[in-house]
Design a protein around this motif. Structure first.
Motif, mmCIF file in Angstrom:
data_model
loop_
_atom_site.group_PDB
_atom_site.id
_atom_site.type_symbol
_atom_site.label_atom_id
_atom_site.label_comp_id
_atom_site.label_asym_id
_atom_site.label_seq_id
_atom_site.Cartn_x
_atom_site.Cartn_y
_atom_site.Cartn_z
ATOM 1 N N ALA A 166 0.829 -1.207 0.000
ATOM 2 C CA ALA A 166 0.000 0.000 0.000
ATOM 3 C C ALA A 166 0.863 1.257 0.000
ATOM 4 C CB ALA A 166 -0.921 -0.024 1.221
ATOM 5 N N ALA A 167 1.926 1.247 0.802
ATOM 6 C CA ALA A 167 2.803 2.422 0.859
ATOM 7 C C ALA A 167 3.508 2.644 -0.483
ATOM 8 C CB ALA A 167 3.835 2.246 1.982
ATOM 9 N N VAL A 168 3.974 1.559 -1.095
ATOM 10 C CA VAL A 168 4.650 1.682 -2.389
ATOM 11 C C VAL A 168 3.694 2.241 -3.435
ATOM 12 C CG1 VAL A 168 5.674 0.371 -4.289
ATOM 13 C CG2 VAL A 168 6.351 -0.130 -1.935
ATOM 14 N N SER A 169 2.468 1.718 -3.460
ATOM 15 C CA SER A 169 1.480 2.191 -4.432
ATOM 16 C C SER A 169 1.180 3.670 -4.229
ATOM 17 C CB SER A 169 0.188 1.370 -4.304
ATOM 18 O OG SER A 169 0.438 0.004 -4.561
ATOM 19 N N LEU A 170 1.057 4.076 -2.972
ATOM 20 C CA LEU A 170 0.751 5.479 -2.681
ATOM 21 C C LEU A 170 1.897 6.388 -3.113
ATOM 22 C CD1 LEU A 170 -1.040 7.644 -1.389
ATOM 23 C CD2 LEU A 170 0.036 7.118 0.814
ATOM 24 N N VAL A 171 3.137 5.994 -2.807
ATOM 25 C CA VAL A 171 4.288 6.834 -3.152
ATOM 26 C C VAL A 171 4.442 6.936 -4.668
ATOM 27 C CG1 VAL A 171 6.804 7.006 -3.014
ATOM 28 C CG2 VAL A 171 5.497 6.376 -0.991
ATOM 29 N N VAL A 172 4.267 5.817 -5.364
ATOM 30 C CA VAL A 172 4.378 5.832 -6.828
ATOM 31 C C VAL A 172 3.296 6.729 -7.431
ATOM 32 C CG1 VAL A 172 4.147 4.424 -8.915
ATOM 33 C CG2 VAL A 172 5.518 3.592 -6.990
ATOM 34 N N TRP A 173 2.070 6.600 -6.932
ATOM 35 C CA TRP A 173 0.962 7.413 -7.465
ATOM 36 C C TRP A 173 1.182 8.895 -7.190
ATOM 37 C CZ3 TRP A 173 -2.688 10.500 -4.925
ATOM 38 C CH2 TRP A 173 -3.700 11.005 -5.748
ATOM 39 N N LEU A 174 1.676 9.241 -5.985
ATOM 40 C CA LEU A 174 1.907 10.643 -5.656
ATOM 41 C C LEU A 174 2.990 11.253 -6.549
ATOM 42 C CD1 LEU A 174 1.738 10.600 -1.742
ATOM 43 C CD2 LEU A 174 0.143 11.720 -3.304
ATOM 44 N N GLN A 175 4.039 10.477 -6.832
ATOM 45 C CA GLN A 175 5.070 10.996 -7.735
ATOM 46 C C GLN A 175 4.483 11.322 -9.108
ATOM 47 O OE1 GLN A 175 9.151 9.037 -7.552
ATOM 48 N NE2 GLN A 175 7.931 7.517 -6.452
ATOM 49 N N HIS A 176 3.627 10.435 -9.587
ATOM 50 C CA HIS A 176 3.034 10.653 -10.906
ATOM 51 C C HIS A 176 2.031 11.798 -10.879
ATOM 52 C CE1 HIS A 176 1.609 9.635 -14.925
ATOM 53 N NE2 HIS A 176 0.368 9.698 -14.456
ATOM 54 N N ALA A 177 1.206 11.850 -9.817
ATOM 55 C CA ALA A 177 0.137 12.855 -9.758
ATOM 56 C C ALA A 177 0.671 14.256 -9.481
ATOM 57 C CB ALA A 177 -0.877 12.458 -8.678
ATOM 58 N N LEU A 178 1.667 14.365 -8.597
ATOM 59 C CA LEU A 178 2.154 15.685 -8.195
ATOM 60 C C LEU A 178 3.236 16.236 -9.116
ATOM 61 C CD1 LEU A 178 2.361 15.218 -4.310
ATOM 62 C CD2 LEU A 178 0.555 16.340 -5.619
ATOM 63 N N PHE A 179 4.086 15.363 -9.634
ATOM 64 C CA PHE A 179 5.253 15.842 -10.384
ATOM 65 C C PHE A 179 5.320 15.294 -11.807
ATOM 66 C CE2 PHE A 179 6.454 15.520 -5.840
ATOM 67 C CZ PHE A 179 6.587 16.870 -5.575
ATOM 68 N N ASP A 180 4.284 14.555 -12.213
ATOM 69 C CA ASP A 180 4.223 14.011 -13.574
ATOM 70 C C ASP A 180 5.430 13.133 -13.886
ATOM 71 O OD1 ASP A 180 2.905 13.633 -15.972
ATOM 72 O OD2 ASP A 180 3.951 15.277 -16.969
ATOM 73 N N ILE A 181 5.865 12.366 -12.905
ATOM 74 C CA ILE A 181 6.963 11.427 -13.090
ATOM 75 C C ILE A 181 6.406 10.150 -13.709
ATOM 76 C CG2 ILE A 181 8.705 10.037 -11.893
ATOM 77 C CD1 ILE A 181 8.925 12.253 -9.833
ATOM 78 N N GLY A 182 7.088 9.600 -14.688
ATOM 79 C CA GLY A 182 6.635 8.376 -15.333
ATOM 80 C C GLY A 182 6.495 7.226 -14.351
ATOM 81 N N TRP A 183 5.572 6.301 -14.661
ATOM 82 C CA TRP A 183 5.309 5.203 -13.734
ATOM 83 C C TRP A 183 6.559 4.357 -13.508
ATOM 84 C CZ3 TRP A 183 1.057 5.659 -11.039
ATOM 85 C CH2 TRP A 183 -0.059 6.298 -11.597
ATOM 86 N N GLY A 184 7.319 4.098 -14.564
ATOM 87 C CA GLY A 184 8.522 3.279 -14.421
ATOM 88 C C GLY A 184 9.570 3.942 -13.550
ATOM 89 N N ALA A 185 9.816 5.229 -13.790
ATOM 90 C CA ALA A 185 10.804 5.950 -12.988
ATOM 91 C C ALA A 185 10.347 6.074 -11.535
ATOM 92 C CB ALA A 185 11.056 7.330 -13.586
ATOM 93 N N ALA A 186 9.036 6.284 -11.331
ATOM 94 C CA ALA A 186 8.507 6.400 -9.965
ATOM 95 C C ALA A 186 8.692 5.097 -9.195
ATOM 96 C CB ALA A 186 7.032 6.785 -10.006
ATOM 97 N N LEU A 187 8.421 3.973 -9.868
ATOM 98 C CA LEU A 187 8.613 2.677 -9.211
ATOM 99 C C LEU A 187 10.091 2.404 -8.975
ATOM 100 C CD1 LEU A 187 7.396 0.050 -8.164
ATOM 101 C CD2 LEU A 187 7.525 -0.861 -10.494
ATOM 102 N N ALA A 188 10.945 2.790 -9.929
ATOM 103 C CA ALA A 188 12.387 2.585 -9.771
ATOM 104 C C ALA A 188 12.923 3.348 -8.571
ATOM 105 C CB ALA A 188 13.111 3.004 -11.045
ATOM 106 N N ALA A 189 12.394 4.557 -8.331
ATOM 107 C CA ALA A 189 12.845 5.351 -7.186
ATOM 108 C C ALA A 189 12.564 4.629 -5.876
ATOM 109 C CB ALA A 189 12.159 6.715 -7.197
ATOM 110 N N VAL A 190 11.414 3.956 -5.806
ATOM 111 C CA VAL A 190 11.060 3.234 -4.583
ATOM 112 C C VAL A 190 11.906 1.976 -4.440
ATOM 113 C CG1 VAL A 190 9.212 2.076 -3.334
ATOM 114 C CG2 VAL A 190 8.723 4.145 -4.648
#
Length: 261
Positions: free
Chosen positions: A1-25
């Motif tokens: 749940a935490a990973v999903s939330l962090v990935v979604w927030l990166q995409h929603a707030l900063f328009d970071i791609g899903w792959g890069a957002a998941l890679a950051a986590v």
């Protein structure tokens, strides 16, 4: 749940791609181990240095994208640093006889309260970050470094300063050599090897901090030789008081300047 939330927030707030957002986590899982080791040996979470490693990785995944590079690395560095701080808290609780399960519950409440209070204090002290940060009053050296790395990577690795790549290669070989020696040499010999974590940290923090750490360590070693019983009782408490006192004095000075203005 935490990973999903962090990935979604990166995409929603900063328009970071899903792959890069998941890679950051995912990257934060590996770098948290490094951060924890450094904190165990030095007491300082290397958030800045961890962030640079994340910036290099994300720079390869999203070349030229400053926002992805900066905010994705912020997620990785922040998570790794918080992991290391959590270990400090758990260790303190263990010394006091606290139950780890209750400590985790307390940490969850602390995350909620700390995020709200921390954000509020930040907005009070720095209502206009664009105008206030990177000024003599608020130099924010860590912010300046992250910004500079993001701008360089946006242009590509060829924009790195001359000598950076050989220096990184030399540092990598040194780190591998020290880690291998620590693992393979007999303990009586390995204990004389320099700490790779402490050595690396000394290159990425201001010189006055590294020198202060050295002087404090030498003073503590001398006290243990001259008065071992006294040192065992008081050295750690004195050191902790100096660290906390310096931080509180800095906050008090900032608030005094703000109220005076």
């Amino acid at each position: 749940a935490a990973v999903s939330l962090v990935v979604w927030l990166q995409h929603a707030l900063f328009d970071i791609g899903w792959g890069a957002a998941l890679a950051a986590v995912v990257l934060s899982l590996a770098l948290a181990v490094v951060a924890s080791r450094v904190v165990g040996e030095t007491g300082i979470p290397p958030i800045g240095a961890i962030g640079k490693v994340a910036q290099l990785g994300l720079g390869a995944l999203a070349p030229g994208n400053v926002t992805t590079n900066l905010m994705g690395a912020n997620v990785t560095g922040g998570a790794a640093g918080q992991c290391a701080d959590l270990l400090n808290d758990l260790r303190t609780g263990a010394l006091l006889g606290a139950t780890p399960a209750y400590q985790i519950i307390a940490q969850c409440f602390g995350v909620l309260a700390g995020s709200l209070v921390g954000s509020a204090v930040y907005l009070i002290l720095i209502p206009d970050p664009v105008a206030q940060l990177l000024t003599p009053e608020w130099p924010a050296p860590a912010v300046a470094t992250w910004k500079a790395v993001a701008e360089v990577l946006a242009q590509g690795l060829h924009a790195l300063p001359t000598g950076s790549v050989p220096a990184m290669a030399l540092a990598a070989v040194t780190g591998i050599t020290l880690a291998t020696g620590e693992a393979l040499l007999p303990r009586r010999m390995a204990r004389w090897l320099p700490s790779g974590a402490a050595l690396g940290l000394a290159f990425v923090i201001p010189a006055w901090i590294a020198i202060s750490l050295f002087m404090g360590a030498m003073a503590a070693a001398c006290l243990r030789l001259l008065a071992p019983n006294w040192a065992a009782r008081f050295v750690l408490a004195i050191a902790a008081g100096l660290v906390a006192g310096e931080s509180l004095a800095g906050i008090a000075g900032a608030l005094a300047s703000l109220l005076g203005a």
